[in-house]
Design an enzyme around this catalytic site. Structure first.
Site, PDB file in Angstrom:
ATOM      1  N   GLU A 123       4.229   1.197   2.067  1.00  0.00           N
ATOM      2  CA  GLU A 123       5.325   0.856   2.790  1.00  0.00           C
ATOM      3  C   GLU A 123       6.716   1.011   2.120  1.00  0.00           C
ATOM      4  O   GLU A 123       6.858   0.585   1.052  1.00  0.00           O
ATOM      5  CB  GLU A 123       5.466  -0.489   3.364  1.00  0.00           C
ATOM      6  CG  GLU A 123       4.177  -0.955   4.067  1.00  0.00           C
ATOM      7  CD  GLU A 123       2.785  -1.007   3.231  1.00  0.00           C
ATOM      8  OE1 GLU A 123       2.020  -0.374   2.853  1.00  0.00           O
ATOM      9  OE2 GLU A 123       2.847  -2.228   2.632  1.00  0.00           O
TER      10      GLU A 123
ATOM     11  N   CYS B 265       1.060  -1.216  -0.041  1.00  0.00           N
ATOM     12  CA  CYS B 265      -0.051   0.085  -0.110  1.00  0.00           C
ATOM     13  C   CYS B 265       0.716   1.378   0.032  1.00  0.00           C
ATOM     14  O   CYS B 265       0.917   2.282  -1.040  1.00  0.00           O
ATOM     15  CB  CYS B 265      -0.830   0.184   1.122  1.00  0.00           C
ATOM     16  SG  CYS B 265      -2.249  -1.267   1.098  1.00  0.00           S
TER      17      CYS B 265
END
Length: 786
Positions: free
Chosen positions: A432, A430
């Site tokens: 990171e 997502c």
């Protein structure tokens, strides 16, 4: 897109999600018949070899990039060595309304007869759960946190450019050199290193053979193909697969196919969170593209066609089937493979190139939910780059997301990465951050920050289960100052973080001992040099993340208590607790007061935003820097996937006026509907946290389509993004859709099957989302001005 790509796209999006039993059958057969007295790494490598020799392969009609994880597009394998589904699980997967997988009755019967009996008490899920403490089990069941590795393997595996310079034969040579240099007289780990290195070599050879199987299949298809154009393509496919990944690619076609075989190797070996990512694809492909263009061996349109075929391969690979809490925390077919574009070169200069814009064209034309895509936006990048991304965003399917490339470098430097590794890193999953090709950065599970407050307000009792799962921190009705509440909250927070990390430490060792990944290891520096597995600390950097969820909800709840109970003293703690217990059934006036007369995060109001910073700092202090078992340490990030819906379902009413069972806020976004002063106020609020101290934060915004109609409107959006990044924000993404369209899709889903929205760190078909998540997206503030 041309006719070929259109046909392949149609095939991909219309493929029925199906659970394939083939991998489960093969892994069961291998371990049932395995009699060799070998080490665990070598055994896993021999299984990998067995699997790639025996699993079905296919070349789909018309495709140019070949290879599937299962026997066909959307045919998804299972991994019983990690999570062996029960017969009831399989029936659930086959019958549930959303994110269902067709499971043939014969598959269920084979599971009952062969697979379930063999893997009983052997799967990682059973090992893991049997070793967790009672405190961990109670907190897990109560929804204080989740655990990623109970159904999927450690992941966040992103590739750098090594496979474009070194083929599998080159890796084998490097492995042999390390084997030759082992020192059995002075290194007590020499034997362990030897076994891991031998396992890596077996895996490298296995992938070469897997590619040759595809080459042989293409050659055989030439004999029966009547279309001379397709016959020539099949001959080319055979030539490519005989070449890569054994040797380094020489052109763009070979480069894409080399990556794809490597991608399949990783996700066939195990099912890591997230799948696998090619990293900075535009920078990796630029030399091949430029050479092909210069030598006239490829046109721009042919290069785009190859990339479009490549995109379809990602879309064919659905996430492995999940059940229970894991399905609730990630309720999607998306497997989170992410394409990075733009950003910086290793010398710190502008990383945007011709392939960057080619990829953006592909993203716009393909309009697929997989792969996810993002732009890494630096101060060094031209506005033309971000504006091109905004032109795609305004079409309304949530891609690409946008990251602050300069801040990502700062985050990685803070974590101890070298400047070169930081500039060559980026984001995956997502939001990171990681050092591509050099880091094992695992997400260990989501942490429910508002649930800790609910437990605190009940003196350690979980009011939903009735169990005393926290520590006793005092009767809230006896607190006289906000500092009393804050002290109690931080004690509970640290208590539950301790429980979570203790469990993580055990789980890390279980994967190291029982499920090493020698194929993945040979791809990540410095596993070969160290002779150590990816799961055992072999990577150059090893980071474990805990993901905080519900930042907006916990901020507004604490703000409400502080403002109304302790500062203004217009509400007693007793009255508030009674209303929460009763879900505001008898006091709607109180609920409206809490909703509308409380300082709310997302409005550039320091009264609320200062509390957000306190929560952020407390979570950071509880987690940051604690050692993991792989020689690295723990960090935090803030994202939800779909778990903010599940976490809300295991909670009662909250002091911010939220009723029981409703979703929490997602990412670092404000509570749905609470941001009332426009997008600039939102970014000013969110920027007050120190994003550099995270490994990623997720900010979602929703705009009405009318807001982005003109070219000048896009310029304003570019300015908003640039401003947020100047304030050191990490990430921002947009839904460009109106609520009326979403409500119509709820009522008549058959008319909106192609409607795609941004959920959290990924896009998905709106009609695939459960109703609670659909409603959560509808209730997000739709900004009508920038």
């Amino acid at each position: 897109m041309n006719a070929r790509v259109s046909s392949l796209r149609d095939q991909s999006v219309s493929a029925v999600p199906t659970l394939s039993v083939e991998r489960a059958r093969l892994v069961t057969q291998f371990y049932s018949e395995q009699r060799e007295a070998v080490s665990v790494p070598v055994e896993r490598a021999l299984f990998f070899k067995y699997l790639l020799e025996h699993q079905s392969i296919c070349i789909n009609p018309g495709e140019l990039i070949v290879g599937e994880r299962g026997p066909a597009p959307a045919a998804t394998p299972t991994y019983p060595e990690i999570c062996c589904h029960s017969a009831q699980d399989l029936h659930t997967l086959n019958s549930r309304d959303r994110i269902k997988y067709h499971v043939d009755e014969s598959v269920i019967e084979e599971y009952k007869a062969d697979i379930i009996p063999f893997w009983r008490q052997r799967s990682m899920r059973e090992r893991l759960m049997s070793l967790m403490t009672e405190e961990w089990i109670n907190a897990f069941k109560a929804g204080v946190f989740t655990e990623f590795m109970e159904q999927r393997a450690p992941g966040h595996t992103v590739l750098d450019d090594k496979i474009y310079h070194t083929g599998m034969n080159g890796f084998k040579t490097k492995i042999q050199n390390e084997l030759s240099n082992l020192d059995y007289f002075n290194d007590p780990t020499a034997y362990d290193k030897e076994q891991e290195l031998r396992a890596m070599a077996i895996c490298a050879e296995a992938l070469i053979h897997f590619a040759h199987r595809h080459a042989d299949l293409a050659q055989s298809m030439v004999q029966t193909e009547s279309d001379p154009l397709r016959r020539a393509e099949l001959k080319r496919i055979a030539d490519v697969c005989y070449r890569v990944p054994a040797e380094p690619p020489r052109n763009m076609w070979e480069a894409l196919q080399a990556y794809w075989f490597v991608h399949l190797g990783v996700i066939i070996e195990l099912n890591p969170w997230d799948a696998f990512n090619p990293g900075r694809l535009d920078q990796h492909l630029q030399p091949f593209f430029q050479n092909d263009i210069d030598t006239k061996s490829l046109t721009y349109d042919q290069a785009k066609e190859l990339l479009q075929c490549f995109w379809i391969k990602f879309n064919n690979q659905l996430a492995p089937a999940k059940v229970g809490v894991t399905a609730k925390e990630s309720g999607t077919y998306t497997d989170f493979a992410t394409i990075n574009t733009g950003g910086l070169l290793v010398d710190g200069s502008d990383g945007v190139n011709e392939v960057t814009y080619l990829i953006l064209d592909v993203i716009e034309e393909m309009r697929l939910v997989q792969p996810s895509s993002n732009i890494q936006l630096s101060k060094e990048n031209p506005d033309r780059f971000v504006k091109r991304a905004c032109q795609i965003l305004k079409t309304g399917y949530g891609q690409p997301s946008i990251f602050n490339a300069d801040l990502v470098v700062e985050e990685l430097l803070r974590q101890g990465k070298s400047i070169n590794d930081a500039r060559c890193g980026g984001t995956s999953g997502c939001v990171e951050t990681g050092a591509f090709g050099k880091e094992n950065y695992n997400l260990t599970g989501y942490f429910n920050l508002p649930k800790v407050l609910e437990i605190t307000l009940n003196n350690g009792l979980d009011p939903i289960s009735g169990l005393q799962i926290g520590i006793t921190t005092g009767d809230p009705t006896e607190w006289t100052e906000f500092s009393d509440l804050w002290s109690a909250y931080t004690k509970q927070l640290n208590y539950f973080v301790d429980i979570k990390i203790r469990g993580n430490q055990v789980i890390e060792r279980l994967y190291s001992e029982y499920l090493p990944v020698p194929f993945l290891s040979l791809l990540i520096d410095d596993c070969i040099t160290n002779g150590t597995d990816y799961h055992s600390g072999g990577a150059r950097y090893n980071t474990s993340y805990i993901q905080g969820v519900g930042l907006g909800s916990i901020t507004d709840s604490l703000s409400a208590v502080k403002h109304h109970v302790f500062d203004e003293r217009t509400l007693s703690m007793t009255a508030l607790l009674n209303a929460l217990e009763d879900n505001f059934a008898q006091d709607e006036a109180m609920r409206q007061k809490l909703l509308n007369r409380t300082p709310r995060y997302g409005n550039d109001d320091d009264r609320a935003d200062s509390i957000m910073v306190m929560v952020f700092d407390a979570f950071f202090d509880a987690v940051q820097g604690r050692p993991n078992t792989k020689g690295g340490h723990y960090e935090i990030d803030l994202l939800p996937t779909t778990v903010h819906v599940h976490f809300g379902q295991v909670m009662g009413a909250m002091p911010d006026g939220r009723k029981a069972n409703l979703p929490l806020s997602e990412g670092v976004s404000p509570v749905q509907g609470a941001d009332r002063h426009g997008p600039t106020a939102v970014i000013r609020s969110v920027a007050k946290m120190d994003h550099v101290r995270t490994g990623g934060t997720l900010l979602n915004m929703k705009f009405h389509p009318e807001l982005l109609k003109s070219d000048s409107d896009l310029d304003k959006l570019v300015a908003l993004i640039r401003t947020y990044f100047e304030l050191d924000g990490h990430h921002i993404q947009f839904n460009v859709v109106d609520a009326d369209t979403l409500r119509a899709a709820q009522t008549k889903p058959e008319q909106y099957r192609d409607l795609i929205v941004r959920v959290a760190g990924y896009s998905d078909y709106f009609c695939n989302l459960n109703q609670a998540l659909q409603q959560e997206i509808i209730t997000r503030t739709a900004h009508t001005q920038i």
